[in-house]
Write a protein that holds these residues in place. Structure first.
Motif, PDB file in Angstrom:
ATOM      1  N   GLU A  70       0.832  -1.209   0.000  1.00 18.49           N
ATOM      2  CA  GLU A  70       0.000   0.000   0.000  1.00 18.49           C
ATOM      3  C   GLU A  70       0.863   1.255   0.000  1.00 18.49           C
ATOM      4  O   GLU A  70       0.523   2.256  -0.653  1.00 18.49           O
ATOM      5  N   MET A  71       1.984   1.229   0.704  1.00 16.19           N
ATOM      6  CA  MET A  71       2.908   2.369   0.668  1.00 16.19           C
ATOM      7  C   MET A  71       3.424   2.585  -0.749  1.00 16.19           C
ATOM      8  O   MET A  71       3.555   3.717  -1.210  1.00 16.19           O
ATOM      9  N   GLY A  72       3.721   1.487  -1.439  1.00 20.69           N
ATOM     10  CA  GLY A  72       4.152   1.602  -2.824  1.00 20.69           C
ATOM     11  C   GLY A  72       3.071   2.198  -3.697  1.00 20.69           C
ATOM     12  O   GLY A  72       3.332   3.069  -4.531  1.00 20.69           O
ATOM     13  N   ARG A  73       1.844   1.751  -3.524  1.00 18.55           N
ATOM     14  CA  ARG A  73       0.721   2.278  -4.310  1.00 18.55           C
ATOM     15  C   ARG A  73       0.572   3.794  -4.132  1.00 18.55           C
ATOM     16  O   ARG A  73       0.257   4.518  -5.070  1.00 18.55           O
ATOM     17  N   ARG A  74       0.783   4.254  -2.901  1.00 18.75           N
ATOM     18  CA  ARG A  74       0.616   5.675  -2.602  1.00 18.75           C
ATOM     19  C   ARG A  74       1.863   6.497  -2.911  1.00 18.75           C
ATOM     20  O   ARG A  74       1.870   7.708  -2.695  1.00 18.75           O
ATOM     21  N   GLY A  75       2.910   5.854  -3.388  1.00 20.36           N
ATOM     22  CA  GLY A  75       4.147   6.567  -3.674  1.00 20.36           C
ATOM     23  C   GLY A  75       4.867   7.018  -2.424  1.00 20.36           C
ATOM     24  O   GLY A  75       5.637   7.986  -2.449  1.00 20.36           O
ATOM     25  N   GLU A  76       4.686   6.296  -1.324  1.00 18.97           N
ATOM     26  CA  GLU A  76       5.310   6.659  -0.057  1.00 18.97           C
ATOM     27  C   GLU A  76       6.596   5.884   0.196  1.00 18.97           C
ATOM     28  O   GLU A  76       7.218   6.039   1.247  1.00 18.97           O
ATOM     29  N   ALA A  77       6.978   5.025  -0.729  1.00 16.46           N
ATOM     30  CA  ALA A  77       8.225   4.273  -0.630  1.00 16.46           C
ATOM     31  C   ALA A  77       8.861   4.242  -2.006  1.00 16.46           C
ATOM     32  O   ALA A  77       8.184   4.362  -3.025  1.00 16.46           O
ATOM     33  N   ASP A  78      10.172   4.078  -2.021  1.00 12.37           N
ATOM     34  CA  ASP A  78      10.895   3.996  -3.289  1.00 12.37           C
ATOM     35  C   ASP A  78      11.044   2.557  -3.761  1.00 12.37           C
ATOM     36  O   ASP A  78      11.104   2.295  -4.963  1.00 12.37           O
ATOM     37  N   VAL A  79      11.108   1.633  -2.807  1.00  8.53           N
ATOM     38  CA  VAL A  79      11.344   0.239  -3.153  1.00  8.53           C
ATOM     39  C   VAL A  79      10.753  -0.633  -2.053  1.00  8.53           C
ATOM     40  O   VAL A  79      10.670  -0.222  -0.889  1.00  8.53           O
ATOM     41  N   LEU A  80      10.326  -1.856  -2.430  1.00 11.18           N
ATOM     42  CA  LEU A  80       9.696  -2.784  -1.498  1.00 11.18           C
ATOM     43  C   LEU A  80      10.502  -4.078  -1.416  1.00 11.18           C
ATOM     44  O   LEU A  80      11.080  -4.525  -2.412  1.00 11.18           O
ATOM     45  N   LEU A  81      10.526  -4.681  -0.236  1.00 10.53           N
ATOM     46  CA  LEU A  81      11.075  -6.024  -0.053  1.00 10.53           C
ATOM     47  C   LEU A  81      10.021  -6.805   0.721  1.00 10.53           C
ATOM     48  O   LEU A  81       9.857  -6.615   1.928  1.00 10.53           O
ATOM     49  N   VAL A  82       9.286  -7.683   0.025  1.00  5.71           N
ATOM     50  CA  VAL A  82       8.062  -8.263   0.578  1.00  5.71           C
ATOM     51  C   VAL A  82       7.953  -9.752   0.256  1.00  5.71           C
ATOM     52  O   VAL A  82       8.700 -10.274  -0.569  1.00  5.71           O
ATOM     53  N   HIS A  83       6.978 -10.415   0.905  1.00  7.77           N
ATOM     54  CA  HIS A  83       6.833 -11.874   0.704  1.00  7.77           C
ATOM     55  C   HIS A  83       5.363 -12.272   0.703  1.00  7.77           C
ATOM     56  O   HIS A  83       4.913 -13.106   1.484  1.00  7.77           O
ATOM     57  N   SER A  84       4.619 -11.687  -0.209  1.00  7.45           N
ATOM     58  CA  SER A  84       3.202 -12.041  -0.375  1.00  7.45           C
ATOM     59  C   SER A  84       2.927 -12.131  -1.880  1.00  7.45           C
ATOM     60  O   SER A  84       2.391 -11.204  -2.492  1.00  7.45           O
ATOM     61  N   PRO A  85       3.316 -13.250  -2.518  1.00  7.66           N
ATOM     62  CA  PRO A  85       3.335 -13.326  -3.985  1.00  7.66           C
ATOM     63  C   PRO A  85       2.048 -12.935  -4.689  1.00  7.66           C
ATOM     64  O   PRO A  85       2.080 -12.207  -5.680  1.00  7.66           O
ATOM     65  N   ALA A  86       0.899 -13.395  -4.207  1.00  6.12           N
ATOM     66  CA  ALA A  86      -0.351 -13.070  -4.900  1.00  6.12           C
ATOM     67  C   ALA A  86      -0.618 -11.567  -4.862  1.00  6.12           C
ATOM     68  O   ALA A  86      -0.995 -10.963  -5.881  1.00  6.12           O
ATOM     69  N   ALA A  87      -0.413 -10.953  -3.699  1.00  5.42           N
ATOM     70  CA  ALA A  87      -0.609  -9.505  -3.580  1.00  5.42           C
ATOM     71  C   ALA A  87       0.415  -8.742  -4.413  1.00  5.42           C
ATOM     72  O   ALA A  87       0.106  -7.700  -5.014  1.00  5.42           O
ATOM     73  N   GLU A  88       1.637  -9.251  -4.481  1.00  5.62           N
ATOM     74  CA  GLU A  88       2.679  -8.613  -5.297  1.00  5.62           C
ATOM     75  C   GLU A  88       2.292  -8.623  -6.775  1.00  5.62           C
ATOM     76  O   GLU A  88       2.453  -7.621  -7.480  1.00  5.62           O
ATOM     77  N   GLU A  89       1.824  -9.763  -7.241  1.00  9.83           N
ATOM     78  CA  GLU A  89       1.462  -9.888  -8.654  1.00  9.83           C
ATOM     79  C   GLU A  89       0.311  -8.948  -9.003  1.00  9.83           C
ATOM     80  O   GLU A  89       0.301  -8.323 -10.072  1.00  9.83           O
ATOM     81  N   ASP A  90      -0.668  -8.833  -8.096  1.00  5.90           N
ATOM     82  CA  ASP A  90      -1.769  -7.897  -8.329  1.00  5.90           C
ATOM     83  C   ASP A  90      -1.244  -6.464  -8.409  1.00  5.90           C
ATOM     84  O   ASP A  90      -1.667  -5.679  -9.271  1.00  5.90           O
ATOM     85  N   TYR A  91      -0.341  -6.127  -7.513  1.00  4.12           N
ATOM     86  CA  TYR A  91       0.227  -4.778  -7.478  1.00  4.12           C
ATOM     87  C   TYR A  91       0.995  -4.464  -8.761  1.00  4.12           C
ATOM     88  O   TYR A  91       0.806  -3.411  -9.378  1.00  4.12           O
ATOM     89  N   VAL A  92       1.840  -5.368  -9.187  1.00  7.06           N
ATOM     90  CA  VAL A  92       2.627  -5.149 -10.400  1.00  7.06           C
ATOM     91  C   VAL A  92       1.708  -5.008 -11.621  1.00  7.06           C
ATOM     92  O   VAL A  92       1.951  -4.186 -12.512  1.00  7.06           O
ATOM     93  N   ALA A  93       0.635  -5.785 -11.640  1.00  8.16           N
ATOM     94  CA  ALA A  93      -0.296  -5.735 -12.772  1.00  8.16           C
ATOM     95  C   ALA A  93      -1.008  -4.387 -12.883  1.00  8.16           C
ATOM     96  O   ALA A  93      -1.503  -4.038 -13.960  1.00  8.16           O
ATOM     97  N   GLU A  94      -1.047  -3.621 -11.805  1.00  3.99           N
ATOM     98  CA  GLU A  94      -1.713  -2.317 -11.831  1.00  3.99           C
ATOM     99  C   GLU A  94      -0.940  -1.277 -12.640  1.00  3.99           C
ATOM    100  O   GLU A  94      -1.519  -0.270 -13.065  1.00  3.99           O
ATOM    101  N   GLY A  95       0.367  -1.483 -12.814  1.00  2.00           N
ATOM    102  CA  GLY A  95       1.127  -0.619 -13.703  1.00  2.00           C
ATOM    103  C   GLY A  95       1.923   0.495 -13.064  1.00  2.00           C
ATOM    104  O   GLY A  95       2.546   1.285 -13.785  1.00  2.00           O
ATOM    105  N   THR A  96       1.957   0.588 -11.734  1.00  2.00           N
ATOM    106  CA  THR A  96       2.747   1.654 -11.115  1.00  2.00           C
ATOM    107  C   THR A  96       4.083   1.153 -10.593  1.00  2.00           C
ATOM    108  O   THR A  96       4.883   1.945 -10.093  1.00  2.00           O
TER     109      THR A  96
END
Length: 276
Positions: A70-96
């Motif tokens: 969510e921080m990435g979506r809002r532009g509140e972070a520069d980079v993410l290090l995460v471990h939730s593959p399904a949520a990651e794939e949805d996020y990347v598919a959004e295009g930001t």
């Protein structure tokens, strides 16, 4: 006259010095990451080495993977290090987002009281979840939209169980705090192995090694499409470094001396088990 010349020279030197100091102070990126990377101590090992190698200081924000995304979506972070593959794939598919790269893995483990009132020791994870529910044994969930919470919910679903009160309890907190609550309540919980090893809380390791417990971490670049504050060059620097040889070596060695095993397994350059 001489005093005036000296004063002018000093002003010029000060003006010349300030730009050199400025960029160094401004080269700071925000890393949104998970509590497991912080609680395990991995960030304390990696981030100073990254800063020394690149000149980028890092402001880590350790939250659940869902909150980090969510921080990435809002532009509140520069980079993410995460471990939730399904949520990651949805996020990347959004295009930001930019690149999503495989970094490392460890695994989840099912913990509980040594007495094991639900009799889950050595069972498959699905069978263990069913036995906990059938016994009405206390299960303590993070309940915080983290990667661990997302995996836990998927495990209940695969086991065909809808967990609920009074035996199912949520902390809304990170992994370390949830381990402490589970120990206090003599309950069961799901944890990443690294936090379990680094923050022992009196719980026994009862189920491990099940394919459903594999835990993969990715680095994801945020782009200016998420907000003007985002620094793509910082995101690229971090992604390149953490998937590079020095960081991967550090990840593979981290915890080996103290715990007799690495807490994470480096994976950069390997086939991604979660897909592109």
């Amino acid at each position: 006259m001489r005093a005036a010349i000296v004063a002018i020279v000093l002003l010029v030197l000060a003006a010349c010095g300030s730009p050199a100091a400025g960029p160094s102070a401004e080269r700071s990126l925000v890393l949104a990451t998970t509590t497991s990377t912080q609680d395990s101590g991995l960030l304390d090992d990696l981030l100073p080495a990254f800063t020394a190698a690149t000149g980028w200081a890092v402001k880590p924000v350790a939250v659940g993977s869902g909150q980090a995304i969510e921080m990435g979506r809002r532009g509140e972070a520069d980079v993410l290090l995460v471990h939730s593959p399904a949520a990651e794939e949805d996020y990347v598919a959004e295009g930001t987002a930019g690149r999503r790269l495989l970094v490392m893995h460890n695994d989840f483990v099912l913990l509980g009281p040594e007495a094991d009132p639900a009799g889950v020791r050595g069972a498959t994870v699905s069978e263990a979840m069913r036995r906990i529910a059938a016994a009405g044994a206390v299960f303590v969930s993070r309940g915080d939209d983290s990667g661990t919470h997302a995996r836990e919910k998927s495990l209940w679903e695969k086991a065909g169980v809808a967990p609920g009160a009074p035996w199912y309890q949520e902390t809304g907190q990170g992994m370390g705090a949830t381990l402490r609550v589970a120990a206090e309540k003599a309950g069961y919980t799901l944890s990443d192995r690294s936090t379990y090893l680094t923050q022992p809380g009196g719980l026994a390791l009862l189920v491990e090694g099940d394919p459903g417990l594999f835990n993969v971490y990715h680095v994801i670049e945020v782009t200016k499409r998420a907000g003007e504050r985002v620094q793509p060059e910082a995101a690229a620097a971090f992604a390149d470094w953490i998937t590079g040889p020095d960081a991967q070596r550090r990840i593979g060695e981290f915890g080996r001396e103290e715990y007799g095993q690495p807490l994470f397994v480096p994976d950069a350059g390997e086939p991604d088990p979660t897909g592109p």
